[in-house]
Design a protein around this motif. Structure first.
Motif, mmCIF file in Angstrom:
data_model
loop_
_atom_site.group_PDB
_atom_site.id
_atom_site.type_symbol
_atom_site.label_atom_id
_atom_site.label_comp_id
_atom_site.label_asym_id
_atom_site.label_seq_id
_atom_site.Cartn_x
_atom_site.Cartn_y
_atom_site.Cartn_z
ATOM 1 N N UNK A 1 0.800 -1.227 0.000
ATOM 2 C CA UNK A 1 0.000 0.000 0.000
ATOM 3 C C UNK A 1 0.832 1.276 0.000
ATOM 4 N N UNK A 2 1.934 1.266 0.742
ATOM 5 C CA UNK A 2 2.761 2.463 0.799
ATOM 6 C C UNK A 2 3.349 2.856 -0.542
ATOM 7 N N UNK A 3 3.388 1.914 -1.495
ATOM 8 C CA UNK A 3 3.965 2.210 -2.814
ATOM 9 C C UNK A 3 2.918 2.653 -3.820
ATOM 10 N N UNK A 4 1.617 2.484 -3.506
ATOM 11 C CA UNK A 4 0.619 2.967 -4.470
ATOM 12 C C UNK A 4 -0.220 4.115 -3.919
ATOM 13 N N UNK A 5 0.207 4.707 -2.787
ATOM 14 C CA UNK A 5 -0.429 5.945 -2.362
ATOM 15 C C UNK A 5 -1.130 5.923 -1.031
ATOM 16 N N UNK A 6 -1.081 4.823 -0.299
ATOM 17 C CA UNK A 6 -1.763 4.778 0.997
ATOM 18 C C UNK A 6 -1.043 5.656 2.010
ATOM 19 N N UNK A 7 -1.814 6.352 2.821
ATOM 20 C CA UNK A 7 -1.283 7.104 3.956
ATOM 21 C C UNK A 7 -1.288 6.258 5.223
ATOM 22 N N UNK A 8 -2.227 5.300 5.276
ATOM 23 C CA UNK A 8 -2.384 4.417 6.431
ATOM 24 C C UNK A 8 -2.675 3.021 5.894
ATOM 25 N N UNK A 9 -2.107 2.012 6.526
ATOM 26 C CA UNK A 9 -2.465 0.624 6.221
ATOM 27 C C UNK A 9 -2.865 -0.052 7.523
ATOM 28 N N UNK A 10 -3.963 -0.785 7.470
ATOM 29 C CA UNK A 10 -4.418 -1.515 8.654
ATOM 30 C C UNK A 10 -4.778 -2.938 8.230
ATOM 31 N N UNK A 11 -4.917 -3.812 9.196
ATOM 32 C CA UNK A 11 -5.308 -5.176 8.865
ATOM 33 C C UNK A 11 -5.147 -6.095 10.051
ATOM 34 N N UNK A 12 -5.283 -7.375 9.771
ATOM 35 C CA UNK A 12 -5.237 -8.418 10.782
ATOM 36 C C UNK A 12 -3.996 -9.277 10.532
ATOM 37 N N UNK A 13 -3.275 -9.628 11.584
ATOM 38 C CA UNK A 13 -2.124 -10.518 11.430
ATOM 39 C C UNK A 13 -2.477 -11.951 11.818
ATOM 40 N N UNK A 14 -3.758 -12.261 11.891
ATOM 41 C CA UNK A 14 -4.205 -13.564 12.393
ATOM 42 C C UNK A 14 -3.619 -14.728 11.608
ATOM 43 N N UNK A 15 -3.536 -14.576 10.283
ATOM 44 C CA UNK A 15 -3.087 -15.732 9.506
ATOM 45 C C UNK A 15 -1.592 -15.981 9.653
ATOM 46 N N UNK A 16 -0.909 -15.152 10.424
ATOM 47 C CA UNK A 16 0.498 -15.397 10.739
ATOM 48 C C UNK A 16 0.591 -16.228 12.029
ATOM 49 N N UNK A 17 -0.017 -17.409 12.003
ATOM 50 C CA UNK A 17 0.171 -18.374 13.072
ATOM 51 C C UNK A 17 -0.779 -18.278 14.241
#
Length: 997
Positions: A294-310
């Motif tokens: 996201x930071x490379x296509x114009x996002x100012x903020x990125x949010x999400x869930x890390x659940x699938x990381x174990x």
């Protein structure tokens, strides 16, 4: 939601007790001789092992000694003296007797087996995953990790701070943004935090926030809930057609979209920025191993869930959300932030950075009320990345995508038309009219859950656990009677490796730091985890006597069920007929909590204490609105309140009016009455903590509640101190209308180093219709507020902990636990009052379950600050108590009921010894700057030097007691320079040579 039953009187019908319950059945103060011959004949049909005796630290003989020390002859007599007569319960709690651990685990296993573990391909931000066993056993199931406290004492929290710094680095690398926090509660609330931050930093005058309809529905719902009290308009639409013809301060996009489609958002981001709006992207973290971040296509903020990381699905949580943004917004970033600083010896050291952003400092000026993260789950996710490394994560991402490519090709051969847009792990599939019920029926017969978007559209989301057999089962679901003439292996040979266009593919590296490239064997990771654990003081080491943050035993029997597949491998939106075990557990837990608190109903949805505060206030707000009194917006809050109280009130759209405290620390009842009457036309609520924030049972609590009700308001009770009430008095009986319950305090869910937590609310009967709803699952009241958490029951998988605790203790055990907690605190106050003034006391010069020791005098007499005493306690092997809250220059001590008399005496002895060290400074025999307290904590590295120029011995520094000689816990770093770290802010991993130097 628990409806009142005919057999259970309402809170108003139950009269408070005057003299309390029978001490023979509850107090446990009668002592039986311990000789074998004195034991009565045992009933061989009943388990004899008592969990209550395991949970409560002091033995009966210890209780007798402690009671004698404070001049009481029984626990019941102490309760009568400490707690106002008018609020005492008349009868014991109507709960079953406590069970033995063995039999209760067997009963819970039977209940768990009423849950059916289907293969869920539902997606919506939740994916099944593989928790590496080395991480499951050594972090998730390890009390050395899950019993730690929030790292406010960083010298003894370097291990988890390093793990959280790894988490922040992982998030910034994968999202392509510059700074990330140490986790939030869930993806939906992270999106709401992004909206609030965008609103605060936007330079436009817009009052609208635009949300893509391609976002997950639970995220949209929580954003709408959070926007409404702030007066923010939420616009939901299609990013492909929105032309920014209406001013907006921010936008929210999903990447990939909820139906799996991957869109190129570059042009949309350009239009958003041209219109003055900030762009938030909710991104699947695993997909970013393949996709442009996201930071490379114009996002100012990125949010999400890390659940699938174990992290297990857990029927919705707990999971660690992430929040990343640009460096320019670091002072507006919500949640906790780990930063790099240095200690007094110049070595790199970690601590929580920029704490002035947080609600406990900013109070009603805060834009967020977040007081808990999901630290334990963030650590699991970060170690998942450490274990797999960049190549391993890329292999997992590639495999999941290729499996989805194979699935798409197989469905095409079966005559279906998967979505034309690029995808990562989720396919949208259209079925012929009228065929959807057949697909659902066949899926059920194969124990498969799909997501149905409409009458003829499904989505299928794959994950790292998917096998060839899973693909065959999916093909059979869609083929029906038709025979498939291909296998997944055939499709693999014939299909493309990827269907992602080059314009969407990631080209930048990630996780290049050595920490993500050094521990890929189990041997190396195991040693790394152990090294980090050894740098942290947890309950496995010593008492953590924190005021207002109850750190009681998290029993192993309570913890075991959370990793059972029947609880851990359930998708939050699985059909209800697959979760009868969970539903039964929720119902029982709600019933028990309602009985304990005196309320008519419970909502389990809030997944943190801060969320519970916010939810309770929204319920009150909704109640006023539905009665035609939406103008009620004044919230009275005592000046002593925890910082989340005013922050929550402001977020709920209320105006905070402070209520004074008198010189004894109690709420100034006259000031409260005056302000309630002054604002009677607009009074919404009083927020009050009971026992008080100062650790006292205030005599005027009923009068305060009556005053608020007389002036048209509602009483919100902060449940932080419920550990002093269970079994003795009930908020619903003495005037509270709503109360949040910190299950991670009173009801034994562990703190996990700063999270997970759970903050359900209890409400009186007239507020039942307003309990929170959810867009996917039918919960809450008929006129309920919107969703406050992403999952309908919050962090469901940790609720078995509280279920086990209550069932193990039973009515008598819970009551005795409260009594012993109050005894322990008064015993400490009595032992230390000749050495340190106890700042506030209640009736009969007693405290509740915690006490405040006044250390302010020593600044004048010896130039010793409260932090000096706190750091010296580390040398004695203790986590310091709560420092400078609620009164600057004091410490607040809460021993809990779980600590033994031996451990409590050890703490008191340490405090008395430290007082002697201060006295030596006061008398001039020790230098005011170069002394044991100013130089604390003493590290092994500082002591093992050739040059020693201090006016005390190394032995005095390192081994102040015999206990420390045998059980020494070493601080990993010396005292940390907090200001240096804020002036030179670094929030990602340092190069390894920084630590080597």
């Amino acid at each position: 939601m628990l409806e009142p039953s005919p057999s259970q009187p309402s809170a108003s019908e139950r009269q408070p007790e005057v003299k309390g319950t029978d001490p023979k059945t509850v107090s446990g103060s009668t002592h039986q001789p311990s000789s074998f011959s004195s034991h009565p004949l045992l009933n061989p049909l009943v388990y004899t092992d008592s969990f209550v005796d395991r949970h409560i630290g002091p033995r009966d003989s210890d209780l007798d000694q402690m009671l004698a020390a404070i001049d009481f002859d029984s626990l019941e007599a102490l309760m009568d003296a400490a707690i106002p007569r008018g609020i005492r319960l008349r009868k014991p709690l109507r709960l079953e007797a406590g069970k033995a651990e063995y039999e209760l685990l067997a009963a819970l296993k039977e209940l768990a087996q009423e849950n059916h573990v289907f293969r869920s391909f539902i997606g919506m931000g939740y994916s099944n995953c593989i928790t590496p066993p080395v991480i499951q056993r050594n972090i998730l199931e390890n009390p050395g990790w899950y019993t730690q406290y929030t790292p406010y004492q960083p010298e003894i929290a370097q291990g988890r701070l390093e793990a959280l710094l790894n988490f922040q680095t992982m998030v910034t690398d994968l999202t392509g943004l510059e700074i990330a926090n140490a986790s939030l509660l869930d993806e939906a609330t992270a999106a709401a935090e992004a909206m609030a931050m965008s609103y605060g930093v936007s330079k436009t005058k817009a009052n609208a926030f635009w949300v893509s309809e391609a976002c997950h529905p639970q995220t949209i719902a929580v954003v709408q809930t959070r926007a409404r009290p702030l007066g923010i308009e939420v616009l939901v639409g299609d990013h492909r057609t929105f032309q920014f013809d209406q001013p907006v301060f921010g936008v929210l996009l999903q990447y990939p979209a909820t139906d799996g489609a991957i869109y190129d958002y570059r042009a949309f981001c350009d239009r958003a920025h041209a219109a003055g709006a900030l762009v938030t992207v909710a991104a699947d973290l695993l997909s970013l191993t393949l996709l442009v971040p996201p930071g490379e296509f114009g996002a100012d903020i990125a949010i999400g869930n890390t659940q699938r990381f174990g992290v297990p699905l857990g029927y919705g949580g707990p999971h660690a959300a992430y929040f990343a943004t640009k460096d320019a917004f670091k002072r507006q970033l919500p949640g906790r932030l780990v930063g790099v600083s240095k200690d007094v010896h110049g070595s790199p050291a970690l601590r929580l950075a920029l704490q002035t952003r947080e609600q406990h400092i900013r109070r009603d000026k805060a834009t967020s009320n977040i007081c808990t993260a999901q630290v334990l789950l963030a650590i699991v996710a970060s170690m998942y990345a450490v274990y797999h490394g960049p190549q391993g994560l890329r292999r997992i991402g590639d495999r999941v995508h290729q499996l989805t490519v194979i699935l798409a090709e197989g469905l095409r051969r079966l005559g279906y038309a998967p979505s034309a847009e690029p995808f990562f792990d989720t396919l949208r599939v259209t079925v012929p009219n009228g065929k959807a019920p057949e697909v659902i029926r066949r899926a059920h017969s194969h124990k498969i859950n799909l997501r149905q978007l409409d009458a003829h559209t499904f989505t299928i989301s794959l994950d790292e656990t998917v096998s060839s057999d899973d693909l065959l089962a999916l093909f059979q679901v869609f083929a029906g009677a038709e025979v498939t003439h291909f296998t997944p292996e055939d499709l693999l040979a014939a299909s493309s490796r990827s269907l992602l266009p080059a314009s969407l593919l990631r080209s930048t590296p990630y996780l290049t730091h050595p920490v993500f490239n050094a521990y890929h064997s189990e041997t190396e990771l195991l040693r790394y985890l152990h090294r980090l654990e050894s740098k942290d003081l947890s309950l496995t080491t010593a008492m953590i006597p924190l005021g207002s943050c109850t750190m009681k035993l998290n029993a192993t029997a309570e913890m075991l069920p959370i990793t059972w597949a029947e609880f851990g491998q359930i998708h939050p939106f699985a059909p209800l007929d697959q979760t009868h075990g969970y539903q039964a557990l929720f119902g029982q837990l709600e019933h028990w909590l309602a009985e304990i608190t005196g309320f008519a109903g419970i909502s389990l949805q809030p997944n943190a204490g801060s969320q519970g505060e916010y939810t309770g206030l929204l319920v009150i707000r909704q109640y006023h609105e539905k009665r035609g009194e939406a103008h009620r917006n004044i919230c009275l809050i005592p000046q002593s309140a925890h910082g989340t109280n005013p922050a929550s009130a402001v977020m709920a759209g209320l105006k905070v009016v402070a209520v004074a405290c008198d010189r004894d620390g109690n709420i100034d009842v006259a000031d409260l009455k005056a302000k309630a009457e002054q604002h009677r036309d607009n009074l919404a609520a009083l927020m009050v903590t009971y026992p008080s924030t100062h650790g006292v049972f205030e005599e005027g609590i009923q009068a305060m509640c009556e005053c608020i009700h007389a002036n048209g308001g509602q009483v919100y009770m902060d449940g932080a101190n419920l550990n002093a009430q269970v079994g003795l008095c009930r908020p619903g009986d003495f005037g509270a209308d709503v109360c949040h319950l910190n299950l991670h305090k009173t009801f034994c869910i562990p703190h996990g180093g700063g999270g997970p937590g759970m903050g359900p609310i209890g409400v009186a009967a007239h507020l039942l219709p307003f309990l929170p709803k959810h867009p996917i699952v039918s919960v809450g009241g008929k006129q309920g507020i919107g969703a406050v958490s992403a999952a309908p029951w919050g962090s469901s998988s940790i609720l078995p902990i509280s279920w086990m605790y209550i069932a193990l203790m039973g009515a008598e055990g819970l009551t005795k636990a409260t009594q012993v907690a109050i005894l322990n605190a008064n015993y400490i106050a009595k032992r230390l009052e000749g050495h340190y003034p106890v700042l506030y006391k209640g009736k009969n010069s007693l405290v509740a379950h915690e006490c405040i020791l006044d250390l302010r005098q020593f600044k004048k007499t010896a130039e010793i600050e409260v932090d000096d005493i706190a750091k010296r306690l580390i040398d004695y092997g203790f986590h310091p108590p709560t420092v400078s809250w609620p009164v600057a220059g004091t410490i607040m001590v809460e021993p809990t009921e779980s600590e033994s008399k031996q451990e409590i005496d050890r703490f008191c002895d340490a405090m008395i010894a430290i007082r002697a060290e201060i006295r030596a400074i006061e008398e001039g025999t020790v230098d005011r700057q170069n002394n044991l307290l100013k130089q604390a904590p003493h590290t092994a590295a500082a002591l093992l030097t050739d040059h020693w120029d201090r006016p005390y011995t190394r032995e005095q520094a390192a081994y102040p007691t015999a206990w420390t000689r045998d059980n020494k816990f070493w601080a990993a770093v010396g005292r940390i320079d907090q200001a240096y770290g804020d002036r030179n802010l670094v929030c990602t991993c340092l190069p390894m040579e920084a630590y080597e130097s």
